[in-house]
Design an enzyme around this catalytic site. Structure first.
Site, PDB file in Angstrom:
ATOM      1  N   HIS A 125      82.958  27.243  23.478  1.00 19.98           N
ATOM      2  CA  HIS A 125      82.428  26.066  24.174  1.00 19.98           C
ATOM      3  C   HIS A 125      83.601  25.187  24.613  1.00 19.98           C
ATOM      4  O   HIS A 125      84.273  24.580  23.771  1.00 19.98           O
ATOM      5  CB  HIS A 125      81.538  25.315  23.173  1.00 19.98           C
ATOM      6  CG  HIS A 125      80.783  24.171  23.743  1.00 19.98           C
ATOM      7  ND1 HIS A 125      79.858  24.310  24.756  1.00 19.98           N
ATOM      8  CD2 HIS A 125      80.781  22.846  23.430  1.00 19.98           C
ATOM      9  CE1 HIS A 125      79.320  23.134  25.032  1.00 19.98           C
ATOM     10  NE2 HIS A 125      79.871  22.224  24.245  1.00 19.98           N
ATOM     11  N   LYS A 134      74.660  18.046  31.279  1.00 20.20           N
ATOM     12  CA  LYS A 134      73.227  17.768  31.450  1.00 20.20           C
ATOM     13  C   LYS A 134      73.086  16.579  32.412  1.00 20.20           C
ATOM     14  O   LYS A 134      72.258  16.578  33.324  1.00 20.20           O
ATOM     15  CB  LYS A 134      72.570  17.427  30.107  1.00 20.20           C
ATOM     16  CG  LYS A 134      72.768  18.492  29.001  1.00 20.20           C
ATOM     17  CD  LYS A 134      72.110  18.069  27.682  1.00 20.20           C
ATOM     18  CE  LYS A 134      72.746  18.617  26.413  1.00 20.20           C
ATOM     19  NZ  LYS A 134      72.787  20.013  26.192  1.00 20.20           N
ATOM     20  N   TRP A 192      75.005  28.653  21.331  1.00 23.43           N
ATOM     21  CA  TRP A 192      74.207  27.424  21.158  1.00 23.43           C
ATOM     22  C   TRP A 192      73.626  26.975  22.502  1.00 23.43           C
ATOM     23  O   TRP A 192      72.497  26.507  22.588  1.00 23.43           O
ATOM     24  CB  TRP A 192      75.111  26.345  20.564  1.00 23.43           C
ATOM     25  CG  TRP A 192      74.441  25.077  20.148  1.00 23.43           C
ATOM     26  CD1 TRP A 192      74.626  23.833  20.683  1.00 23.43           C
ATOM     27  CD2 TRP A 192      73.494  24.902  19.084  1.00 23.43           C
ATOM     28  NE1 TRP A 192      73.862  22.908  20.031  1.00 23.43           N
ATOM     29  CE2 TRP A 192      73.154  23.532  19.038  1.00 23.43           C
ATOM     30  CE3 TRP A 192      72.905  25.768  18.168  1.00 23.43           C
ATOM     31  CZ2 TRP A 192      72.247  23.003  18.126  1.00 23.43           C
ATOM     32  CZ3 TRP A 192      71.994  25.246  17.255  1.00 23.43           C
ATOM     33  CH2 TRP A 192      71.675  23.886  17.238  1.00 23.43           C
ATOM     34  N   SER A 250      78.747  20.283  28.968  1.00 24.88           N
ATOM     35  CA  SER A 250      77.932  20.060  27.789  1.00 24.88           C
ATOM     36  C   SER A 250      76.942  18.901  27.968  1.00 24.88           C
ATOM     37  O   SER A 250      76.215  18.869  28.954  1.00 24.88           O
ATOM     38  CB  SER A 250      78.850  19.855  26.594  1.00 24.88           C
ATOM     39  OG  SER A 250      78.224  20.336  25.444  1.00 24.88           O
TER      40      SER A 250
HETATM   41  C1  GCU Z   1      75.760  19.369  20.691  1.00 19.62           C
HETATM   42  C2  GCU Z   1      74.400  19.392  21.340  1.00 19.62           C
HETATM   43  C3  GCU Z   1      74.440  20.057  22.713  1.00 19.62           C
HETATM   44  C4  GCU Z   1      75.524  19.434  23.554  1.00 19.62           C
HETATM   45  C5  GCU Z   1      76.833  19.482  22.815  1.00 19.62           C
HETATM   46  C6  GCU Z   1      77.993  18.791  23.529  1.00 19.62           C
HETATM   47  O1  GCU Z   1      76.140  20.651  20.329  1.00 19.62           O
HETATM   48  O2  GCU Z   1      73.524  20.063  20.474  1.00 19.62           O
HETATM   49  O3  GCU Z   1      73.187  19.949  23.369  1.00 19.62           O
HETATM   50  O4  GCU Z   1      75.589  20.077  24.804  1.00 19.62           O
HETATM   51  O5  GCU Z   1      76.693  18.826  21.581  1.00 19.62           O
HETATM   52  O6  GCU Z   1      77.795  17.863  24.284  1.00 19.62           O
HETATM   53  O7  GCU Z   1      79.144  19.177  23.242  1.00 19.62           O
END
Ligand code: GCU
Length: 433
Positions: A414, A272, A359, A268
Site C-alpha cells: 500500500h 476516496k 485490504w 487511500s
Molecule cells: C485504513 C482504512 C482504509 C484507508 C487507509 C488509508 O486502512 O481502513 O479504508 O484507505 O486506512 O487511508 O491509508
C-alpha cells in the site's frame, strides 16, 4: 484448568476485539467467501427506466450523486463560500531553478474562526498554461519535499506517524517524509504543475476533528456524521472532497495554470476523496484513485478486504450516518462504487491497486472500474474495454490495461511509487493534454 480456559477465552475475546470484531469478522481475505452479488445498473434510473442517451444520463447523473450523498458520503453543501486567496511567498528559482514555487492561503471570508487551507504550488519554469495534478497530502506540505523554507504545518497531526509528530504537532523530522510519494521534479520535467495541501487543513482526521474544520460551520448540520439522527449530514471524506474543489477555485485564478486540465489525484482515504470530488465537480478533467479501496473504487457488495461494516466501525466520521445502516445489508445500498466511477465519464479515469494491499481489494477496484463501462460507451468511448461484452480478465501485476479508463495492479505494498506515477504521467500525456 478453569484458569486456563478463562485465559483462553479472554485471549480469544481480546484478539477479536483488537481486530474490531465483536462476533464475526468484518473483513475477508478468502476469495471463496466473497459470495454472489447483483450490482445496481447505472443506466436504469430511479423510476426503473433505461437510460439510453447522453441527455438522459445527465439527469441520471444527478440522481446518482444524490443517492451517494444520501447513503454514503452525506450532502455536500451547495452554497457558494466566499474565498480570499493570499499568496504568501513566491520563489522563482525553487528546486535548483527548475520551478516557480508559490505558497497560497485560501481564507474563508465569512468564517474567520477557520484557519486557511495552505496550498503549495510548483510550476515548471518557462512554461505557460500548464496542466496540473491536484492532490491532498497526509502530513503537511513540509512532508512532500525537503525544501527547508516551507513552513512546518502547525495543524493537528496524527501521532501514529511516529516521532515526526509529537503531541499531535509536526516536528522538523517530518520534513520530506513523504517526498518519495511525490516525485515533484519528474512531474515538472514532464510539463505538469503540482498543487497540494494538507488534508487536515480542511478537517483533521479524527472523530472530533470536525470541530475545527469546515464541517463546524458548513453543511446541513454541524453534527458529526456518526450522529445517525442526522442521517445524511456530510462526513470527513465529503469535506476533503469539497476542499479539493476550493483549491480548484483558486487554480482557476492562477494565470499560468490550464484550469481545464486539472487532474484530481489521491491515495487511500484521500483517494476516496479525490474520486468523490471528481465525481461531483466536473471541472476536474481527469481522476486518479490510487488504492482508494472501500468507499473508493472497490465494490461494496464484494465481501473482500475491508468491508462497509469494518470501515464504518473504524472510521464512522468519514461517511454519513445512513451509511452505517447498511453494515449488515450491503445488498440494500441503492448504489455501488462502479456507479461512483461512472460519474467521472466521459472524462479519463485511472484506478490503481497493489497486490500487497489486499485490504483495498484490488479485484474489487478493478471490477468497479470495469462496470463503469456502459456509461463510457454511451459517450462513444472505450473505458477499460470488454471481451465479448464482459469485463476482461483481471490483469497480471504491473500490466496496465484500458483506454479512457485505466487500471493496474502494481506489485508491492500500500503506497504510491514511481511506477504508479510513471503510469499516471503517461495517462495524462495521452488523455489530458
Ligand atoms: C485504513 C482504512 C482504509 C484507508 C487507509 C488509508 O486502512 O481502513 O479504508 O484507505 O486506512 O487511508 O491509508
Amino acid at each position: 484448568m478453569a484458569r486456563i480456559l478463562f485465559l483462553l477465552a479472554l485471549a480469544l475475546l481480546t484478539g477479536c476485539l483488537a481486530n474490531g470484531q465483536a462476533t464475526e469478522p468484518t473483513y475477508n481475505y478468502d476469495e471463496t467467501k466473497v459470495g454472489t452479488y447483483t450490482l445496481p445498473n447505472p443506466l436504469i434510473n430511479n423510476k426503473g427506466k433505461a437510460v439510453k442517451t447522453q441527455a438522459e444520463w445527465r439527469s441520471r447523473r444527478k440522481e446518482l450523486i444524490q443517492l451517494f450523498a444520501e447513503n454514503v458520503y452525506g450532502q455536500t453543501p451547495k452554497q457558494a463560500v466566499k474565498l480570499r486567496f493570499q499568496t504568501t511567498s513566491v520563489d522563482s528559482s525553487a528546486l535548483n531553478g527548475l520551478a516557480i514555487r508559490k505558497l497560497v492561503s485560501i481564507f474563508f471570508v465569512d468564517y474567520p474562526q477557520l484557519l486557511p487551507i495552505e496550498v503549495l504550488l510548483y510550476l515548471p519554469k518557462g512554461r505557460k498554461v500548464i496542466p496540473v495534478f491536484l492532490g491532498l497530502n497526509f502530513c503537511g506540505n513540509h512532508c512532500v519535499t525537503t525544501e527547508a523554507d516551507i513552513p512546518l504545518s502547525t495543524r493537528w497531526m496524527g501521532n501514529a506517524i511516529g516521532e515526526v509528530s509529537v503531541n499531535n504537532k509536526a516536528t522538523e523530522k517530518a520534513r520530506g517524509m513523504q517526498e518519495r510519494r511525490w516525485p515533484i521534479e519528474t512531474i515538472l520535467r514532464r510539463g505538469y504543475a503540482l498543487a497540494t495541501a494538507y488534508y487536515g487543513d480542511i478537517e483533521p482526521d479524527y472523530p472530533q476533528g470536525w470541530h475545527s474544520g469546515i464541517r463546524s460551520v458548513l453543511g446541513e448540520s454541524t453534527a458529526p456524521a456518526s450522529d445517525t439522527t442526522k442521517a445524511n449530514s456530510w462526513g470527513a471524506i465529503g469535506a476533503w472532497a469539497w476542499g479539493m474543489s476550493r483549491i480548484l477555485d483558486y487554480l482557476q485564478t492562477e494565470p499560468s495554470i490550464d484550469a481545464k486540465r486539472v487532474i484530481s489525484i489521491g491515495h487511500s482515504r484521500i483517494g476516496k476523496a479525490a474520486v468523490w470530488a471528481g465525481a461531483q465537480d466536473e471541472r476536474f478533467a481527469a481522476v486518479i484513485g490510487n488504492e482508494s479501496g472501500e468507499g473508493g473504487a472497490a465494490l461494496a457488495r464484494r465481501w473482500y478486504g475491508e468491508t462497509v461494516e469494518r470501515i464504518n466501525t473504524s472510521f464512522p466520521y468519514w461517511f454519513c450516518g445512513r451509511y452505517k445502516t447498511y453494515n449488515k445489508r450491503v445488498a440494500d445500498l441503492p448504489v455501488d462504487q462502479h456507479e461512483l466511477l461512472a460519474l467521472i465519464a466521459p472524462r479519463p479515469l485511472y484506478i490503481a491497486s497493489a497486490d500487497g494491499d489486499q485490504w483495498s481489494d484490488p479485484k474489487g477496484e478493478f471490477l468497479g472500474a470495469a462496470y463503469a463501462e456502459p456509461v463510457y460507451k454511451l459517450y462513444g468511448k472505450v473505458g477499460l474495454g470488454t471481451t465479448d461484452g464482459r469485463p476482461q480478465a483481471f490483469p497480471a501485476v504491473n500490466q496496465p490495461i484500458g483506454q479512457t479508463v485505466r487500471y493496474h495492479d502494481r506489485s508491492g505494498k500500500h503506497d504510491v511509487t514511481d511506477y504508479d506515477w510513471e503510469q499516471y504521467l503517461r495517462f495524462a500525456d495521452e488523455l489530458v493534454r
